[in-house]
Scaffold this active site. Structure first.
Site, mmCIF file in Angstrom:
data_model
loop_
_atom_site.group_PDB
_atom_site.id
_atom_site.type_symbol
_atom_site.label_atom_id
_atom_site.label_comp_id
_atom_site.label_asym_id
_atom_site.label_seq_id
_atom_site.Cartn_x
_atom_site.Cartn_y
_atom_site.Cartn_z
ATOM 1 C CG ASP A 86 -0.229 -0.003 2.533
ATOM 2 O OD1 ASP A 86 0.782 -0.723 2.661
ATOM 3 O OD2 ASP A 86 -0.659 0.712 3.461
ATOM 4 C CD GLU A 153 4.259 0.633 6.708
ATOM 5 O OE1 GLU A 153 5.162 0.916 7.519
ATOM 6 O OE2 GLU A 153 3.775 1.470 5.908
#
Length: 492
Positions: A86, A153
């Site tokens: 991400d 994350e």
């Protein structure tokens, strides 16, 4: 820009290592905002299938890809290569970029690869690209590889938390989410994301008043861990400081407050809709001009582009905060702690503890504040949780934790760290260093969930201005780290 689009290759094909930059560009074409990683997760599965590699995709979307060791290294201890899929999605105010649909538009400027108008996603797209590139090559020497790429994350590290790390077999763990040339990470800060909600009541604005949009903008912002030591202004805190001063100067009313986009990014801009009595406007405007000069002086080195503006609103404002609500909310915004709280007593120049007021939003019944607090000491960030809670309760609000990042303690002895330091010296005739850093990484969480000792390090090519438009990474540094990874794997 509001619909899906295809873009031609923007990184020149001749830049080496071609395989790394080709994969990075492919990744950049796939939207991958935190919490919306379905397409990139499925792309990783297709990638593994393309090269005939064993893979696992869990329900969360995390992907683990395994590759056997090269001939002669089949039985060597495995190496875990870990990154996250991400990215932080921020853009300049005038950009029409849609992070749910549009590819990142990459450009090259000398040694830098960067994006147009948005964050680049080098955090952690370049880490992904380096580890995936290793899987495509058949002519390199390496132990068995386990490439783990996690989701979420940037928001809550829930991908790392929920991944079944007990299935990992590796002895060595190389995280690819760092961004300083010649600096290896040997420990990282932990801490939670904290939300505080201050209750809100409404009333009609006073008669003979006009509505204005008050804005603090033009700050550089940055990563709340990586850049916290740069003493950049926090737009949210500066807006509350200004609101406090304006309330003392005249009878202002507030209709909304909005600032920042994420808890882990230092906010670059913040705004409030305020209603000002006509007879007080000259006094208020003078105070705004005064604070523009104050801020420009205080932040002349770190944020030279800072501006404070007050513009009339065309639309009518039908309701504002009650006086009691406004005072509670401004009190909380003024008194909450922000920035560096303590420097490390063990490592000179390293921040031990900090707190970042990342975002403020106005909702129907509350104003919500989102913080990310960090420390190498659990006791320090736990203290911040209690302080924020006590401050919130003192103004009739509440707080709660949303996400936790586990600290990664520094270990005095590390075989993988020594190998990286020696290899860097041998290849480049330069000395690297290995230090703990104030950013939060997934290493501590994954190590805990593996349930046995693993030898850990975090590395990565020069990547700067993370979590903001203007994010970039270095071509030459990427070339060095590619050589470094190949040689380290050869030596293990």
């Amino acid at each position: 820009m509001g619909k899906e689009e295809r873009i031609e290759r923007m990184i020149p094909a001749g830049i080496e290592p071609k395989v790394v930059f080709k994969i990075f560009e492919e990744i950049s074409r796939i939207p991958r905002a935190s919490g919306h990683e379905e397409r990139i997760s499925n792309w990783l599965v297709d990638f593994a299938d393309k090269y005939g590699l064993e893979h696992i995709q869990d329900q969360k979307g995390n992907v683990l890809i395994r590759k056997p060791g090269s001939p002669g290294k089949e039985n060597h201890p495995a190496v875990i290569l870990q990154s996250h899929m991400d990215m932080v999605c921020e853009k300049i105010p005038d950009s029409q970029h849609d992070f749910q649909r549009n590819p990142i538009r990459i450009t090259v400027n000398g040694d830098k690869i960067l994006a147009q108008e948005t964050t680049l996603g080098a955090d952690d797209g370049i880490g992904m690209a380096l580890s995936l590139a290793l899987l495509t090559l058949e002519d390199i020497v390496h132990p068995p590889l386990e490439v783990l790429i996690t989701v979420d994350e940037e928001i809550g590290l829930t991908g790392a938390e929920e991944f079944d790390a007990s299935q990992l077999k590796g002895k060595y763990f190389i995280n690819l989410d760092s961004g300083d040339e010649g600096v290896f990470v040997a420990g990282s800060a932990g801490g939670p994301t904290i939300c505080a909600d201050i209750p809100l009541s409404w009333k009609e604005p006073e008669a003979h008043s006009e509505a204005y949009k008050l804005t603090v903008e033009g700050l550089l912002g940055g990563h709340s861990g990586e850049d916290i030591h740069r003493n950049r202004g926090n737009a949210n805190k500066l807006l509350f400081r200004l609101l406090d001063a304006l309330e003392r100067a005249g009878a202002i009313e507030v209709a909304s407050i909005l600032g920042g986009m994420a808890g882990n990014a230092i906010p670059r801009s913040a705004e409030a809709v305020v209603v000002i009595p006509s007879e007080d406007f000259k006094t208020i405007r003078k105070e705004i001009e005064n604070y523009q000069e104050i801020y420009r002086e205080e932040y002349r080195m770190s944020d030279p582009g800072i501006t404070v503006t007050c513009r009339p609103l065309e639309e009518e404002v039908s309701r504002v905060f009650t006086k009691e609500s406004m005072e509670r909310i401004v009190d909380f915004g003024v008194f909450c702690e922000n920035g560096i709280l303590r420097m490390s007593p063990d490592v000179e120049g390293v921040v031990e503890s900090s707190n970042n007021l990342g975002s403020v939003t106005t909702e129907e019944e509350k104003v919500s504040f989102v913080f990310v607090t960090r420390s190498f000491r659990a006791s320090a960030y736990q203290e911040m949780v209690l302080k924020i809670d006590r401050l919130a309760r003192s103004v009739e609000g509440s707080s709660h934790k949303e996400y936790d990042c586990l600290e990664w303690p520094y270990e005095p002895e590390s075989e993988i760290r020594n190998i990286f330091l020696e290899t860097y010296r041998d290849l480049f005739r330069e000395e690297a260093k290995a230090i703990p850093v104030h950013t939060g990484l997934e290493c501590g969480i994954i190590a805990k969930n593996i349930g046995r000792p693993v030898d850990m390090i975090s590395v990565g090519p020069e990547t700067k201005e993370m979590h903001k438009p203007g994010e970039w990474f270095s071509i030459s540094s990427t070339q060095k780290y590619w050589k470094l990874l190949l040689e380290v794997l050869n030596r293990l």
